[in-house]
Write a protein that holds these residues in place. Sequence first.
Motif, PDB file in Angstrom:
ATOM      1  N   VAL A  75       0.853  -1.194   0.000  1.00 57.34           N
ATOM      2  CA  VAL A  75       0.000   0.000   0.000  1.00 57.34           C
ATOM      3  C   VAL A  75       0.883   1.236   0.000  1.00 57.34           C
ATOM      4  CG1 VAL A  75      -1.871   1.229   1.154  1.00 57.34           C
ATOM      5  CG2 VAL A  75      -1.723  -1.269   1.343  1.00 57.34           C
ATOM      6  N   ALA A  89      -4.765  -0.808   9.519  1.00 59.21           N
ATOM      7  CA  ALA A  89      -4.280  -2.101   9.034  1.00 59.21           C
ATOM      8  C   ALA A  89      -3.951  -3.035  10.190  1.00 59.21           C
ATOM      9  CB  ALA A  89      -3.050  -1.895   8.148  1.00 59.21           C
ATOM     10  N   THR A 103      -2.338 -11.774   6.855  1.00 61.78           N
ATOM     11  CA  THR A 103      -2.011 -10.705   5.908  1.00 61.78           C
ATOM     12  C   THR A 103      -0.941  -9.802   6.469  1.00 61.78           C
ATOM     13  OG1 THR A 103      -4.244 -10.711   4.994  1.00 61.78           O
ATOM     14  CG2 THR A 103      -2.934  -8.725   4.633  1.00 61.78           C
ATOM     15  N   TYR A 105       0.391  -6.123   5.720  1.00 60.87           N
ATOM     16  CA  TYR A 105       0.216  -4.864   4.993  1.00 60.87           C
ATOM     17  C   TYR A 105       1.535  -4.100   5.016  1.00 60.87           C
ATOM     18  CZ  TYR A 105      -4.840  -5.612   4.982  1.00 60.87           C
ATOM     19  OH  TYR A 105      -6.092  -6.113   4.769  1.00 60.87           O
ATOM     20  N   ILE A 107       2.968  -0.977   4.228  1.00 60.75           N
ATOM     21  CA  ILE A 107       2.495   0.384   3.951  1.00 60.75           C
ATOM     22  C   ILE A 107       3.671   1.350   3.965  1.00 60.75           C
ATOM     23  CG2 ILE A 107       0.895   2.195   4.666  1.00 60.75           C
ATOM     24  CD1 ILE A 107      -0.692   0.005   6.139  1.00 60.75           C
ATOM     25  N   LEU A 307      -9.185  -3.756   3.997  1.00 63.42           N
ATOM     26  CA  LEU A 307      -8.593  -2.501   4.472  1.00 63.42           C
ATOM     27  C   LEU A 307      -9.479  -1.322   4.101  1.00 63.42           C
ATOM     28  CD1 LEU A 307      -6.232  -1.025   5.793  1.00 63.42           C
ATOM     29  CD2 LEU A 307      -5.074  -1.016   3.569  1.00 63.42           C
TER      30      LEU A 307
END
Length: 576
Positions: A75, A89, A103, A105, A107, A307
């Motif tokens: 992301v 998240a 998961t 994430y 970012i 998300l």
Amino acid sequence: MSRTQGAPSRRPTGSTRAARRRERQRSSRRVKLVAGVIPVVFVAAGLSIVVATGGVGAALNTAALTCLEPTRVRVSTTEDFLPVLRKVATRVQADTNNAISCTTYDISAVPPAVAVSQIAGDGDERPDAWVPDSSVWVQRVNAQLGGDAPPRPVTVAQSPLVIAVPQERAARYAGARVPSWEDLLGGSAPVRWSNPADSTTAMMALTTARKALGSSPAMQEDVGGAMIRLSRTAADSTDELFSEASANKAAAPMFPASEQQVVQYDLQHADALLVPVVPTPSTGRLDYPFVTLATQQDAVGKAVRSLRNALTSEAGHRAVRAAGFRTMEGTGGPTPTPGVPSPAVRLLPDPSLKEVDAALSTWTTVSKEMRMIAVIDVSGSMTARSDGASRISIAQGATDTALRIFPPRSQVGLWAFATDKDGPGKDWKELVPPGELSAPSTTGTQRDALLRANAGIDALVGGDTGLYDTVLAAYQRVKEGYDPTRVNSVVILTDGQNDDPSGLTLDQLLAKLNELSDPAQPIPVITVGMGPSADASVLEKISRATGGRSYIARRPSDIKTVFVEALLQRSCRPSC
């Protein structure tokens, strides 16, 4: 991407690019399970880190969650919105991760312009989701991708544009004294900008100011003049202006920022507070669209949707408000007094990509230093009167306005012309040679010398219009001293047609200009015709031959606006 030598170059279609991206994304997310090594996902401080069990795993065991099928989701967002995404998240991971699937994430803060390149390109850096700080960036991606554009985004936050004012001076701009965008651009409420090419906040503030002031010629003249002034004192970034506020406190300049940026700054700078003042009558905003780029129906696509849904939930709204943003419903933002809601903000419609690009183009144009000769017609017909003033006095007023708004490093010279004005056969007379406006002269500066010469130019009126010889001479003079670091140009103001039978013909002038022109050294000749006697067709041909533009002021009252507009638009020819 390298190609086999001699092979034809083929650009992948939108569907081919999308298929390649999906395959690379799947490949990059496969985790090989080696005997005795099990992937572990750690969630700590809002960040997810995939590592193998062992020394590191033992050290962070209290935050570890083991799963067999980890999914990595990339992301991209801005520095301002990064904490919100990480917070949300982390909550999504806590709610959905389990021993079978989990998961990660990943970012990161990526400048919007860089993200546009990554998304529109065919490389491996394309994220699965993207939250920029303006929908304009999404418009730019869509313009580049065409039919391969991502689905319509969902806006998850917003923050109105404000003027950040040191607290010690905020009372001057309260109540009925709240400044308008016109006040801010006009200088009555001194403000400093940052470079809109490198700051979404400055880009949107500049576009908002143009939009708020309207599109009338007089207003756009004011906007152009303000851009010239603001571009010479612009900071490199909005961060630089916040640093100045921290260092200089009450003496720091006011500047455009988002409301959220001011809120976050104040939390860390109690000794140098800024007050967010919303310009009247309305303002623009930064909005934060959630763009789904991983549209496939797999674990990555599902994680992206999770998300997005979390951001638009009530818990997501709380995270948005806690970071100083407002929700799409307008709730949130600063609360000056406990229990008192933030004041209502009247927002202008969001600008289009075309409007933003127009503002950036003008800024780029006027921020480049110039080298110019202004050439004023002093033939006898300039004594003709209309609306109570002579043409020469109107021309003097327009030139005076332009000379006063040009920035100090501009190089400007002034000529007058009419037949035999500087002796037999010489139709032009140099009143002030080109020089930097701030440079000292015998009595003051170069600007002072130009203003004085212009004020006395009416004493030179007489003779016929020796246009063609003068155009060529001015062009040659600028070419002789061509400066590649500046916009080099000639601006001609005339009320008539060429009346010099012993000089060049139009065909001879155009042939000479074509012979002298060099694409590597452009010198646009900008012509301004005033009054009914000006030959619009001839002036257009002269300007077109040099990559310039011709303007016609049919009424004397238009001359000032047209002349200043011509000067402001000097460097965008022939592409605009």
